[in-house]
Design a protein around this motif. Structure first.
Motif, PDB file in Angstrom:
ATOM      1  N   HIS A 198       0.831  -1.212   0.000  1.00  0.00           N
ATOM      2  CA  HIS A 198       0.000   0.000   0.000  1.00  0.00           C
ATOM      3  C   HIS A 198       0.863   1.259   0.000  1.00  0.00           C
ATOM      4  O   HIS A 198       0.593   2.205  -0.760  1.00  0.00           O
ATOM      5  N   GLU A 199       1.911   1.275   0.820  1.00  0.00           N
ATOM      6  CA  GLU A 199       2.792   2.446   0.865  1.00  0.00           C
ATOM      7  C   GLU A 199       3.509   2.647  -0.456  1.00  0.00           C
ATOM      8  O   GLU A 199       3.643   3.780  -0.943  1.00  0.00           O
ATOM      9  N   HIS A 200       3.960   1.554  -1.056  1.00  0.00           N
ATOM     10  CA  HIS A 200       4.643   1.663  -2.345  1.00  0.00           C
ATOM     11  C   HIS A 200       3.690   2.167  -3.426  1.00  0.00           C
ATOM     12  O   HIS A 200       4.063   2.997  -4.275  1.00  0.00           O
ATOM     13  N   ARG A 201       2.450   1.690  -3.401  1.00  0.00           N
ATOM     14  CA  ARG A 201       1.463   2.104  -4.389  1.00  0.00           C
ATOM     15  C   ARG A 201       1.131   3.583  -4.219  1.00  0.00           C
ATOM     16  O   ARG A 201       1.035   4.324  -5.208  1.00  0.00           O
ATOM     17  N   GLN A 202       0.936   4.022  -2.975  1.00  0.00           N
ATOM     18  CA  GLN A 202       0.609   5.418  -2.740  1.00  0.00           C
ATOM     19  C   GLN A 202       1.745   6.354  -3.143  1.00  0.00           C
ATOM     20  O   GLN A 202       1.512   7.426  -3.702  1.00  0.00           O
ATOM     21  N   SER A 203       2.964   5.945  -2.870  1.00  0.00           N
ATOM     22  CA  SER A 203       4.100   6.777  -3.277  1.00  0.00           C
ATOM     23  C   SER A 203       4.187   6.886  -4.799  1.00  0.00           C
ATOM     24  O   SER A 203       4.529   7.944  -5.343  1.00  0.00           O
ATOM     25  N   GLY A 204       3.843   5.812  -5.508  1.00  0.00           N
ATOM     26  CA  GLY A 204       3.845   5.859  -6.973  1.00  0.00           C
ATOM     27  C   GLY A 204       2.734   6.733  -7.520  1.00  0.00           C
ATOM     28  O   GLY A 204       2.914   7.460  -8.510  1.00  0.00           O
ATOM     29  N   LEU A 205       1.537   6.673  -6.885  1.00  0.00           N
ATOM     30  CA  LEU A 205       0.410   7.479  -7.360  1.00  0.00           C
ATOM     31  C   LEU A 205       0.616   8.963  -7.096  1.00  0.00           C
ATOM     32  O   LEU A 205       0.060   9.804  -7.807  1.00  0.00           O
ATOM     33  N   GLN A 206       1.356   9.302  -6.094  1.00  0.00           N
ATOM     34  CA  GLN A 206       1.589  10.707  -5.770  1.00  0.00           C
ATOM     35  C   GLN A 206       2.596  11.381  -6.703  1.00  0.00           C
ATOM     36  O   GLN A 206       2.698  12.603  -6.718  1.00  0.00           O
ATOM     37  N   GLN A 207       3.301  10.593  -7.473  1.00  0.00           N
ATOM     38  CA  GLN A 207       4.265  11.159  -8.416  1.00  0.00           C
ATOM     39  C   GLN A 207       3.571  11.545  -9.718  1.00  0.00           C
ATOM     40  O   GLN A 207       2.669  10.853 -10.186  1.00  0.00           O
ATOM     41  N   ALA A 208       3.986  12.659 -10.283  1.00  0.00           N
ATOM     42  CA  ALA A 208       3.394  13.107 -11.540  1.00  0.00           C
ATOM     43  C   ALA A 208       3.846  12.210 -12.702  1.00  0.00           C
ATOM     44  O   ALA A 208       4.845  11.488 -12.607  1.00  0.00           O
ATOM     45  N   ILE A 209       3.073  12.255 -13.786  1.00  0.00           N
ATOM     46  CA  ILE A 209       3.437  11.449 -14.964  1.00  0.00           C
ATOM     47  C   ILE A 209       4.735  11.997 -15.550  1.00  0.00           C
ATOM     48  O   ILE A 209       4.847  13.190 -15.837  1.00  0.00           O
ATOM     49  N   PRO A 210       5.733  11.159 -15.708  1.00  0.00           N
ATOM     50  CA  PRO A 210       7.021  11.662 -16.234  1.00  0.00           C
ATOM     51  C   PRO A 210       6.919  12.086 -17.689  1.00  0.00           C
ATOM     52  O   PRO A 210       6.002  11.690 -18.425  1.00  0.00           O
ATOM     53  N   VAL A 211       7.845  12.913 -18.094  1.00  0.00           N
ATOM     54  CA  VAL A 211       7.861  13.393 -19.486  1.00  0.00           C
ATOM     55  C   VAL A 211       8.129  12.255 -20.453  1.00  0.00           C
ATOM     56  O   VAL A 211       7.667  12.286 -21.603  1.00  0.00           O
ATOM     57  N   GLU A 212       8.844  11.242 -20.002  1.00  0.00           N
ATOM     58  CA  GLU A 212       9.178  10.130 -20.884  1.00  0.00           C
ATOM     59  C   GLU A 212       7.964   9.255 -21.206  1.00  0.00           C
ATOM     60  O   GLU A 212       8.038   8.401 -22.086  1.00  0.00           O
ATOM     61  N   ASN A 213       6.845   9.466 -20.527  1.00  0.00           N
ATOM     62  CA  ASN A 213       5.653   8.658 -20.772  1.00  0.00           C
ATOM     63  C   ASN A 213       5.134   8.920 -22.183  1.00  0.00           C
ATOM     64  O   ASN A 213       5.034  10.076 -22.614  1.00  0.00           O
ATOM     65  N   LYS A 214       4.816   7.880 -22.910  1.00  0.00           N
ATOM     66  CA  LYS A 214       4.382   8.014 -24.311  1.00  0.00           C
ATOM     67  C   LYS A 214       3.072   8.779 -24.410  1.00  0.00           C
ATOM     68  O   LYS A 214       2.885   9.628 -25.291  1.00  0.00           O
ATOM     69  N   GLY A 215       2.131   8.482 -23.510  1.00  0.00           N
ATOM     70  CA  GLY A 215       0.852   9.192 -23.542  1.00  0.00           C
ATOM     71  C   GLY A 215       1.022  10.671 -23.262  1.00  0.00           C
ATOM     72  O   GLY A 215       0.402  11.521 -23.926  1.00  0.00           O
ATOM     73  N   PHE A 216       1.880  10.988 -22.316  1.00  0.00           N
ATOM     74  CA  PHE A 216       2.124  12.395 -22.000  1.00  0.00           C
ATOM     75  C   PHE A 216       2.807  13.114 -23.154  1.00  0.00           C
ATOM     76  O   PHE A 216       2.519  14.275 -23.457  1.00  0.00           O
TER      77      PHE A 216
END
Length: 267
Positions: free
Chosen positions: A58-76
């Motif tokens: 749960h802590e690992h998942r929450q820390s990942g969700l709190q991060q913004a989508i990186p620029v390297e993301n294809k959708g972004f």
């Protein structure tokens, strides 16, 4: 041969001079070991190695969700090519959604839709319990009101019975004082104060009359009897049972008597 001045090894002096050494580790060594273990436990708790797997996930998942989508993301990157800027809404006028759609993770082993169904049933049960609680509160309040009304009604009936008995006794005495041998109505006097007849014919006639009076008496409530008898006492004898006295005339009665009811006299 050993010298006589040599100490005897079997003597008690060797036992007395010996140091008292307890088994186990020395005190400084034991304290150092306890401190090391405490530091190790604290370090282990900080790193989270002793936390349950579900909590660490749960802590690992929450820390990942709190991060913004990186620029390297294809959708972004595709959104940027179409003119999207970070922090603005979607759409031509930038009036759409700013944050991504929240992710709802399913960690249980139940089927899809079961959690929502269980939540709906729980809400229904809570609503049902709330309705039952409100009904119980309403019923309790109604029962209290009914109890008060019943107790008030019983008390009022007792007061009416008492005042009627006093009025009948007073009426019998006052009628006798002015020379009346029979009451205006049979129930104006108490039964034990009614005149007794010796003649059989007169007794039969009296019984017939008394039966008729009893029929009329049964049709009148005690409150109506008290009202009628109070009017008779006040108009004929100028007497009030609540004041407990006779007045000189009608003007004296109206001036000095509060009224013709118990409530007017504060009873």
């Amino acid at each position: 041969m050993a010298s006589s001045e040599e100490d005897d090894y079997m003597a008690d002096i060797f036992v007395i001079k010996a140091e008292k050494i307890r088994p186990g580790l020395d005190k400084p060594t034991r304290l150092k070991r306890e401190l090391d273990l405490a530091k190790k436990r604290e370090l282990t708790n900080i790193t989270g190695k002793t936390k349950p797997v579900v909590q660490r996930e749960h802590e690992h998942r929450q820390s990942g969700l709190q991060q913004a989508i990186p620029v390297e993301n294809k959708g972004f990157a595709m959104l940027q090519k179409m003119g999207y800027k970070a922090g603005t809404g979607l759409g031509k006028l930038a009036s759409g959604r700013v944050e991504p759609i929240p992710v709802q993770f399913k960690t249980g082993r139940s089927g899809l839709g079961r959690d929502a169904d269980q939540k709906r049933k729980k809400e229904m049960v809570e609503q049902y319990r709330e309705v039952i609680h409100m009904k119980k509160v309403k019923w309790a309040e109604e029962n209290r009101e009914n109890y008060r009304e019943r107790m008030s009604g019983k008390y009022q009936d007792k007061v009416t019975t008492r005042d009627l008995h006093k009025s009948r006794k007073a009426c019998a005495h006052l009628d006798s004082n002015i020379g009346m041998e029979d009451p205006e109505n049979s129930w104006y006097w108490p039964d034990y104060m009614l005149p007794k007849t010796d003649d059989g014919a007169e007794e039969e006639e009296t019984e017939v009359d008394s039966d008729d009076d009893e029929d009329v008496e049964d049709q009148i409530s005690e409150q109506e009897k008290l009202t009628q008898l109070t009017f008779y006492l006040r108009s004929i004898h100028r007497y009030c049972i609540w004041c407990g006295t006779s007045f000189n005339d009608a003007d004296d009665l109206l001036s000095n008597c509060p009224g013709d009811t118990a409530d007017a006299h504060g009873e």
